[in-house]
Design a protein around this motif. Structure first.
Motif, PDB file in Angstrom:
ATOM      1  N   ALA A 100       0.850  -1.189   0.000  1.00 43.64           N
ATOM      2  CA  ALA A 100       0.000   0.000   0.000  1.00 43.64           C
ATOM      3  C   ALA A 100       0.881   1.232   0.000  1.00 43.64           C
ATOM      4  O   ALA A 100       2.044   1.174   0.409  1.00 43.64           O
ATOM      5  N   GLU A 101       0.324   2.333  -0.479  1.00 38.54           N
ATOM      6  CA  GLU A 101       1.073   3.572  -0.605  1.00 38.54           C
ATOM      7  C   GLU A 101       0.227   4.690  -0.032  1.00 38.54           C
ATOM      8  O   GLU A 101      -0.985   4.735  -0.278  1.00 38.54           O
ATOM      9  N   ARG A 102       0.844   5.584   0.725  1.00 43.91           N
ATOM     10  CA  ARG A 102       0.055   6.608   1.394  1.00 43.91           C
ATOM     11  C   ARG A 102       0.610   8.003   1.134  1.00 43.91           C
ATOM     12  O   ARG A 102       1.816   8.211   1.128  1.00 43.91           O
ATOM     13  N   GLY A 105      -2.185  11.024   4.513  1.00 49.41           N
ATOM     14  CA  GLY A 105      -3.166  10.273   5.291  1.00 49.41           C
ATOM     15  C   GLY A 105      -4.074   9.369   4.472  1.00 49.41           C
ATOM     16  O   GLY A 105      -4.839   8.584   5.017  1.00 49.41           O
ATOM     17  N   VAL A 106      -4.010   9.484   3.131  1.00 49.61           N
ATOM     18  CA  VAL A 106      -4.895   8.670   2.280  1.00 49.61           C
ATOM     19  C   VAL A 106      -4.063   7.581   1.614  1.00 49.61           C
ATOM     20  O   VAL A 106      -2.999   7.861   1.066  1.00 49.61           O
ATOM     21  N   PHE A 107      -4.523   6.337   1.711  1.00 46.47           N
ATOM     22  CA  PHE A 107      -3.718   5.281   1.080  1.00 46.47           C
ATOM     23  C   PHE A 107      -4.469   4.520   0.000  1.00 46.47           C
ATOM     24  O   PHE A 107      -5.695   4.564  -0.082  1.00 46.47           O
ATOM     25  N   ILE A 109      -4.367   0.607  -1.969  1.00 41.42           N
ATOM     26  CA  ILE A 109      -3.842  -0.755  -1.951  1.00 41.42           C
ATOM     27  C   ILE A 109      -3.317  -1.035  -3.355  1.00 41.42           C
ATOM     28  O   ILE A 109      -4.030  -0.843  -4.347  1.00 41.42           O
ATOM     29  N   VAL A 295       7.282   6.309   6.116  1.00 38.84           N
ATOM     30  CA  VAL A 295       5.924   5.766   6.264  1.00 38.84           C
ATOM     31  C   VAL A 295       5.045   6.153   5.074  1.00 38.84           C
ATOM     32  O   VAL A 295       3.909   6.609   5.221  1.00 38.84           O
ATOM     33  N   ARG A 296       5.594   5.979   3.884  1.00 45.65           N
ATOM     34  CA  ARG A 296       4.807   6.212   2.675  1.00 45.65           C
ATOM     35  C   ARG A 296       4.369   4.899   2.040  1.00 45.65           C
ATOM     36  O   ARG A 296       3.362   4.821   1.380  1.00 45.65           O
ATOM     37  N   ARG A 297       5.203   3.880   2.198  1.00 47.11           N
ATOM     38  CA  ARG A 297       4.877   2.563   1.651  1.00 47.11           C
ATOM     39  C   ARG A 297       4.735   1.565   2.788  1.00 47.11           C
ATOM     40  O   ARG A 297       5.519   1.623   3.736  1.00 47.11           O
ATOM     41  N   ALA A 298       3.788   0.672   2.644  1.00 50.05           N
ATOM     42  CA  ALA A 298       3.609  -0.355   3.661  1.00 50.05           C
ATOM     43  C   ALA A 298       3.383  -1.693   2.974  1.00 50.05           C
ATOM     44  O   ALA A 298       2.968  -1.751   1.811  1.00 50.05           O
TER      45      ALA A 298
ATOM     46  N   PHE B  51      -2.640   1.836   8.289  1.00 51.42           N
ATOM     47  CA  PHE B  51      -1.514   1.811   7.366  1.00 51.42           C
ATOM     48  C   PHE B  51      -0.197   1.455   8.057  1.00 51.42           C
ATOM     49  O   PHE B  51       0.302   2.218   8.901  1.00 51.42           O
ATOM     50  N   ASP B  91      -8.582  11.050   6.638  1.00 49.99           N
ATOM     51  CA  ASP B  91      -7.589   9.964   6.605  1.00 49.99           C
ATOM     52  C   ASP B  91      -8.234   8.668   6.113  1.00 49.99           C
ATOM     53  O   ASP B  91      -9.439   8.465   6.248  1.00 49.99           O
ATOM     54  N   SER B  92      -7.381   7.768   5.606  1.00 47.77           N
ATOM     55  CA  SER B  92      -7.891   6.440   5.230  1.00 47.77           C
ATOM     56  C   SER B  92      -7.752   5.463   6.383  1.00 47.77           C
ATOM     57  O   SER B  92      -6.762   5.495   7.118  1.00 47.77           O
TER      58      SER B  92
END
Ligand code: FAD
Ligand code: SF4
Ligand code: SF4
Lengths: 384, 277
Positions: A100-102, A105-107, A109, A295-298, B51, B91-92
């Motif tokens: 996932a990529e954020r 605050g919005v990610f 999948i 904390v941009r990719r998870a 996340f 936020d998500s």
């Protein structure tokens, strides 16, 4: 032999035809997985041809012990399986569920697991076929199917082998099976090896299997080969050392909740979880999350887990199963009792892996006998 | 739900975050990408993904008749619940589910309803209360017994007060420690039983709270002659998948995630008193 098996047409293949089997499978885009020597033991791995099979080797297994040993002949399948089973390939120890990529605050999948490879398994034993049908019930035929398992499972080809030499740790005959594969294979081989001959009796279990067999130009089975086959299987069936009385086993486990035997086994158990890792039907997993530093990719990974760990039953405030005895009890009670309620079958096929690979030498057949109160340890000649 | 998506969360958008107590917040989620959020039935839960931090089972605490949003009441007790309650609107949060069984509202029609909740256990019961109040004629008396640690831990205070004024409805709260300004009941939730009129043959009970509390409540109900089959419990265990293949939530023969979390008491009775089951 079952009526169904008796009706299947049998042929002979020589060792050269077996080599050809590998090329035929590869030409159908299968990656071949078979037993081979790795790290001083016989393990399943990706192999290229017959030459990678452990020709002339066997593995001696007893509680807490597994040793490679030279055979007097060139048998390709003269051993029982190693620690791993098909589980490692169809329900792998680690699997990425998604990335996932954020941003702000919005990610999003990003992906689902990659498409499953086509796998052909060579040298699969009767107990492993039964373990696979148990995994099917858990992961494919229950209310929610496990997508990764179903995708991989759909694309496999199985070349099974009857067991002519069970190990002293084997007790499949107690668990509703036996050294002969009853079904669930595409091709089935029985290896006959003596001073003057080395042949495989082959039969197909599916139309795909028949197709592959036809290409290999199989020979007719002679009366002598048939006699040798029956003799080999009769000898095999008489060679079993361990057993479990399964009548009323589910009730026994549920009623033994407060049995002192759990304290005794807990005093030996290291809580290492080996037994659950090697068991071909233990399916429990956990998930792990990770991120990069900004904390941009998870990523989210699924990994094998075990009811022997303390975290397994953690809920806020503490673990439900804190004591070692409660964890061994959970494992055995799940296998031999709860599984029956959940999936209509025991969660054990009697492959004996948990006996061989338990570093404490704990023997599941003895534990059950002790719970029954009939414990004159059967085959406990101890590890060498 | 397709097989491929069962382990993949839907990225939902936090619409509102309301503070309930010093450590508990109610979050309303709405669709993050135009895809409708799924409907749910009272008592069901979701897996909420934060996340990179983790995923948790959280009950749905909103109104089942209000499509387009999913509401959760979360007590911050650790890393992931903390990350959840500190989300900001926009936020998500990843949502999987809804999963699990529901409160048997259909078979309880025509009967009195007794709801017993402890702590955060009120959250999965609120959708059932909404349903009963909306279909008020379908049910008899509604009694809610609710226990919390202290006055500052009581959830949904305004609603509790509003419900208590409704006809045929009794709401009683109690706390473990009252403090000087508290004029209500003090003591565990079972101490409230002496203030209610229970018609055991005609009542269905829904219970959710700490396991120990549920055991005491069940014992109390049985002493008062309530048939076990009309008692329903919501159970809690560690969950990593919510669909029956991680193995973590087992309790005897049951997978709490897919056979529960709500069980008729007779199905739980053989297992509840087994320590470290
Ligand atoms: C069906 C169900 C419904 C629930 N509904 C709610 C709800 O509506 N509101 C609410 O506040 N809480 C609810 N919980 C409890 C909530 O899931 C836990 O409080 C939460 O997992 C704690 O995670 P943490 O990381 O903040 O805490 P920690 O104690 O630090 O936990 C660490 C990790 O352990 C696991 N874990 C810990 N406790 C639990 C638990 N109880 N269940 C499953 N996994 C756990 C999680 O993976 C967690 O991330 C529910 C639990 C279940 C099983
Ligand atoms: S419990 Fe032991 S003997 Fe039974 S299937 Fe698992 S590893 Fe094999
Ligand atoms: S029974 Fe043996 S293999 Fe299993 S956890 Fe205990 S010591 Fe390890």
């Amino acid at each position: 032999m079952t009526a169904k098996a008796a009706m299947r047409k049998q042929f002979t293949l020589n060792p050269a035809a077996l080599e050809q089997l590998f090329s035929v499978l590869e030409s159908h885009d299968f990656q071949i997985v078979g037993p081979t020597i790795r790290n001083g033991t016989i393990q399943y791995d990706y192999i290229k041809g017959c030459k990678e099979l452990p020709s002339g080797w066997t593995s001696e297994q007893e509680r807490a012990s597994c040793r490679l040993k030279r055979r007097k002949d060139d048998a390709l399948f003269g051993y029982v399986p190693g620690a791993d089973s098909l589980k490692r390939f169809l329900h792998p120890p680690e699997l990425r569920l998604f990335r996932a990529e954020r941003e702000n605050g919005v990610f999003r999948i990003l992906d689902n697991p990659a498409p499953a490879p086509k796998l052909a398994f060579v040298g699969v034993r009767s107990c492993e076929l039964r373990a696979l049908s148990i995994l099917d019930r858990v992961l494919a035929e229950d209310r929610y199917p496990d997508a990764a398992y179903v995708a991989a499972r759909r694309r496999i080809f199985i070349v099974a082998v009857n067991c002519t030499e069970p190990a002293p740790t084997c007790f499949c005959t107690s668990m509703g099976g036996g050294p002969e594969a009853g079904g669930g294979f595409d091709l089935l081989l029985t290896e006959i090896v003596s001073d003057n001959q080395h042949v495989f009796v082959a039969e197909a279990g599916t139309s795909e299997g028949s197709g592959v067999l036809a290409v290999l130009n199989p020979g007719e089975v002679t009366k002598e080969i048939m006699a040798a086959l029956h003799e080999a299987m009769d000898r095999s069936k008489a060679a079993f050392k361990r057993e479990v009385a399964t009548e009323g086993l589910r009730e026994l486990l549920y009623e033994s909740f407060d049995h002192p035997q759990w304290d005794r086994v807990a005093a030996q158990c290291f809580l290492c979880a080996n037994c659950t890792m090697v068991c071909p039907t233990c399916f429990c997993v956990t998930v792990e999350d990770s991120t990069d530093v900004p904390v941009r990719r998870a990523e989210r990974w699924r990994k094998w887990d075990s009811c022997f760990t303390q975290n397994f039953s953690y809920i806020h405030g503490g673990s439900v199963r804190l004591s070692p005895k409660s964890r061994y009890r959970q494992w055995l009670t799940h296998k031999m009792a709860a599984w029956v309620d959940q999936f209509g079958t025991f969660g054990c096929v009697g492959c004996g892996r948990c006996i061989t690979w338990c570093p404490a030498g704990i023997d599941v057949t003895e534990q059950i006998a002790a719970l029954r109160g009939t414990a004159a340890p059967a085959a406990s000649d101890g590890a060498g | 739900m397709t097989a491929a998506s069962v382990m993949t969360p839907l990225a939902a958008r936090v619409a509102r975050v309301d503070k309930e107590t010093h450590d508990t917040f109610t979050l309303a989620m709405e669709s993050g990408n135009g895809v409708d959020l799924p409907r749910f039935r009272p008592g069901q839960f979701s897996m909420l993904y934060l996340f990179g931090a983790g995923e948790l089972p959280i009950s749905i605490s909103g109104d089942p008749e209000k499509p387009g949003e999913l509401v959760y009441t979360v007590r911050s007790v650790g890393q992931v619940t903390y990350a959840l309650v500190t989300r900001k609107p926009g936020d998500s949060v990843g949502v999987r589910g809804p999963f699990g069984t529901q409160w048997p509202l259909a078979s309880a029609r025509g009967r009195d309803i007794l709801i017993v909740a402890g702590g955060i256990g009120l959250a999965p019961l609120r959708p059932a209360i909404y349903h009963i109040l909306r279909q008020r004629g379908d049910y008899g008396r509604l009694v809610l017994l609710y226990g919390a640690r202290g006055p500052r831990d009581l959830l949904y205070k305004k609603e509790l007060s509003a419900w208590s004024y409704l006809p045929d409805t009794q709401v009683l709260t109690t706390v473990d420690y009252g403090g000087v300004n508290w004029r209500g009941h003090v003591g565990v939730v079972t101490t409230l039983f002496r203030f209610i009129r229970l018609q055991p043959g005609q009542t269905t009970a829904f219970i959710c709270g700490p396991e120990l509390m549920m055991r005491y409540v069940v014992r109390e109900l049985e002493t008062r002659g309530m048939p076990a089959g009309h008692i329903h419990l919501s159970m809690e265990r560690n969950m990593k998948c919510a669909v029956g293949f991680c193995g973590h939530c087992q309790m005897g023969p049951h997978f709490i995630c897919k056979d529960g979390p709500i069980f008729p008491y007779p199905e739980m009775r053989p297992w509840l008193d087994r320590y470290e089951l």
